[in-house]
Design a protein around this motif. Structure first.
Motif, PDB file in Angstrom:
ATOM      1  N   UNK A 138       0.021   8.030 -11.299  1.00 14.74           N
ATOM      2  CA  UNK A 138      -0.832   6.855 -11.458  1.00 14.74           C
ATOM      3  C   UNK A 138      -0.211   5.669 -10.737  1.00 14.74           C
ATOM      4  N   UNK A 139      -1.049   4.722 -10.415  1.00 15.14           N
ATOM      5  CA  UNK A 139      -0.586   3.478  -9.803  1.00 15.14           C
ATOM      6  C   UNK A 139      -0.746   2.372 -10.839  1.00 15.14           C
ATOM      7  N   UNK A 157       0.547  -1.609 -11.448  1.00 17.87           N
ATOM      8  CA  UNK A 157       1.303  -2.730 -10.889  1.00 17.87           C
ATOM      9  C   UNK A 157       2.280  -3.350 -11.875  1.00 17.87           C
ATOM     10  N   UNK A 158       2.197  -2.995 -13.146  1.00 21.86           N
ATOM     11  CA  UNK A 158       3.172  -3.515 -14.104  1.00 21.86           C
ATOM     12  C   UNK A 158       4.457  -2.681 -14.092  1.00 21.86           C
ATOM     13  N   UNK A 159       4.414  -1.501 -13.487  1.00 24.38           N
ATOM     14  CA  UNK A 159       5.572  -0.601 -13.419  1.00 24.38           C
ATOM     15  C   UNK A 159       5.840  -0.248 -11.957  1.00 24.38           C
ATOM     16  N   UNK A 160       6.136  -1.245 -11.138  1.00 15.68           N
ATOM     17  CA  UNK A 160       6.277  -1.022  -9.705  1.00 15.68           C
ATOM     18  C   UNK A 160       7.648  -0.453  -9.349  1.00 15.68           C
ATOM     19  N   UNK A 161       7.675   0.328  -8.257  1.00 13.50           N
ATOM     20  CA  UNK A 161       8.924   0.817  -7.682  1.00 13.50           C
ATOM     21  C   UNK A 161       9.203  -0.008  -6.431  1.00 13.50           C
ATOM     22  N   UNK A 162      10.466  -0.191  -6.103  1.00 17.29           N
ATOM     23  CA  UNK A 162      10.793  -0.939  -4.888  1.00 17.29           C
ATOM     24  C   UNK A 162      10.564  -2.426  -5.067  1.00 17.29           C
ATOM     25  N   UNK A 163       9.863  -3.025  -4.122  1.00 19.26           N
ATOM     26  CA  UNK A 163       9.565  -4.452  -4.190  1.00 19.26           C
ATOM     27  C   UNK A 163       8.537  -4.731  -5.277  1.00 19.26           C
ATOM     28  N   UNK A 193       0.825  -1.210   0.000  1.00 19.14           N
ATOM     29  CA  UNK A 193       0.000   0.000   0.000  1.00 19.14           C
ATOM     30  C   UNK A 193       0.861   1.263   0.000  1.00 19.14           C
ATOM     31  N   UNK A 194       1.923   1.280   0.800  1.00 20.95           N
ATOM     32  CA  UNK A 194       2.799   2.453   0.846  1.00 20.95           C
ATOM     33  C   UNK A 194       3.461   2.683  -0.516  1.00 20.95           C
ATOM     34  N   UNK A 195       3.944   1.616  -1.144  1.00 21.87           N
ATOM     35  CA  UNK A 195       4.567   1.759  -2.464  1.00 21.87           C
ATOM     36  C   UNK A 195       3.574   2.237  -3.510  1.00 21.87           C
ATOM     37  N   UNK A 196       2.364   1.694  -3.472  1.00 19.82           N
ATOM     38  CA  UNK A 196       1.364   2.077  -4.463  1.00 19.82           C
ATOM     39  C   UNK A 196       0.977   3.541  -4.306  1.00 19.82           C
ATOM     40  N   UNK A 197       0.818   3.988  -3.061  1.00 19.01           N
ATOM     41  CA  UNK A 197       0.493   5.388  -2.813  1.00 19.01           C
ATOM     42  C   UNK A 197       1.643   6.296  -3.237  1.00 19.01           C
ATOM     43  N   UNK A 226      -6.784  -2.579  -3.185  1.00 20.50           N
ATOM     44  CA  UNK A 226      -5.905  -1.631  -3.884  1.00 20.50           C
ATOM     45  C   UNK A 226      -5.194  -2.297  -5.052  1.00 20.50           C
ATOM     46  N   UNK A 227      -4.715  -3.519  -4.844  1.00 23.39           N
ATOM     47  CA  UNK A 227      -3.996  -4.225  -5.908  1.00 23.39           C
ATOM     48  C   UNK A 227      -4.898  -4.404  -7.128  1.00 23.39           C
ATOM     49  N   UNK A 228      -6.096  -4.894  -6.889  1.00 22.20           N
ATOM     50  CA  UNK A 228      -6.992  -5.219  -8.001  1.00 22.20           C
ATOM     51  C   UNK A 228      -7.674  -3.993  -8.593  1.00 22.20           C
ATOM     52  N   UNK A 229      -8.061  -3.041  -7.759  1.00 17.30           N
ATOM     53  CA  UNK A 229      -8.825  -1.895  -8.257  1.00 17.30           C
ATOM     54  C   UNK A 229      -7.918  -0.738  -8.681  1.00 17.30           C
ATOM     55  N   UNK A 230      -7.012  -0.307  -7.800  1.00 18.53           N
ATOM     56  CA  UNK A 230      -6.180   0.855  -8.113  1.00 18.53           C
ATOM     57  C   UNK A 230      -4.973   0.473  -8.959  1.00 18.53           C
ATOM     58  N   UNK A 231      -4.397  -0.693  -8.710  1.00 19.87           N
ATOM     59  CA  UNK A 231      -3.185  -1.083  -9.423  1.00 19.87           C
ATOM     60  C   UNK A 231      -3.431  -1.800 -10.723  1.00 19.87           C
ATOM     61  N   UNK A 232      -4.406  -2.715 -10.731  1.00 18.29           N
ATOM     62  CA  UNK A 232      -4.623  -3.547 -11.911  1.00 18.29           C
ATOM     63  C   UNK A 232      -5.866  -3.156 -12.702  1.00 18.29           C
TER      64      UNK A 232
END
Length: 172
Positions: A48-49, A51-57, A36-40, A127-133
């Motif tokens: 934008x968030x 999940x295909x272009x993640x920062x960190x982990x 959640x912290x990384x996505x925010x 968050x993963x499914x709605x905001x990220x994906x």
């Protein structure tokens, strides 16, 4: 202690997660909170968030957001803290990601029937499914029901995420 582990220790402190707690709930909280912290952070920094272009982990879907490299770092951190016998007294300071971890920790208050780690996992899944994906609400509800065994409070989780600053897309 390596720099990456010091950073993880600060993040966990910001999320109010005690790395000396060996329970499975702590592992879920670590995964959910850091995701959640990384996505925010990504949403704030890049607008934008995704999940295909993640920062960190890097997180995949495995009954919720899961990062094997985070799990490895967490286990190493726990071992080092146990060895050093220094699990308390560390300061929450440092990176802007730590600031987002604090924001996540403050914004996520669970319903009475949920523990904190269960609620972090539920909100991270939403968050993963709605905001990220960018999954639709109904598809995300169905996946969360299959993966977590419940989708009760889905709407509350989505509202808390929006209140914490996550942009949840409106999809059919």
């Amino acid at each position: 202690m390596r720099k990456r582990l010091k950073h993880l220790k600060r993040l966990l402190h910001s999320l109010d997660i005690d790395p000396s707690d060996p329970s499975a709930n702590t592992h879920e909280s670590v995964q959910a909170g850091v995701f959640l912290a990384q996505l925010l952070y990504q949403q704030e920094e890049y607008g934008e968030a995704d999940i295909t272009e993640q920062v960190g982990y890097f997180f995949k879907w495995y009954n919720g957001p899961y990062s094997s490299s985070l799990e490895e770092d967490y286990r190493e951190l726990v071992d080092q803290l146990r060895f050093e016998n220094a699990t308390n007294g560390y300061a929450a300071q440092g990176s802007s990601l730590t600031r987002f971890a604090q924001q996540v920790g403050e914004a996520m208050s669970p319903p009475n029937e949920y523990g904190r780690s269960e609620w972090l996992l539920m909100t991270a899944a939403v968050a993963y499914l709605r905001a990220g994906a960018d999954w639709s609400t109904e598809d995300a509800r169905s996946e969360i029901q299959d993966s977590l065994g419940t989708n009760e409070h889905f709407d509350r989780a989505q509202t808390q995420l929006q209140d914490a600053g996550f942009e949840i897309p409106v999809l059919a």
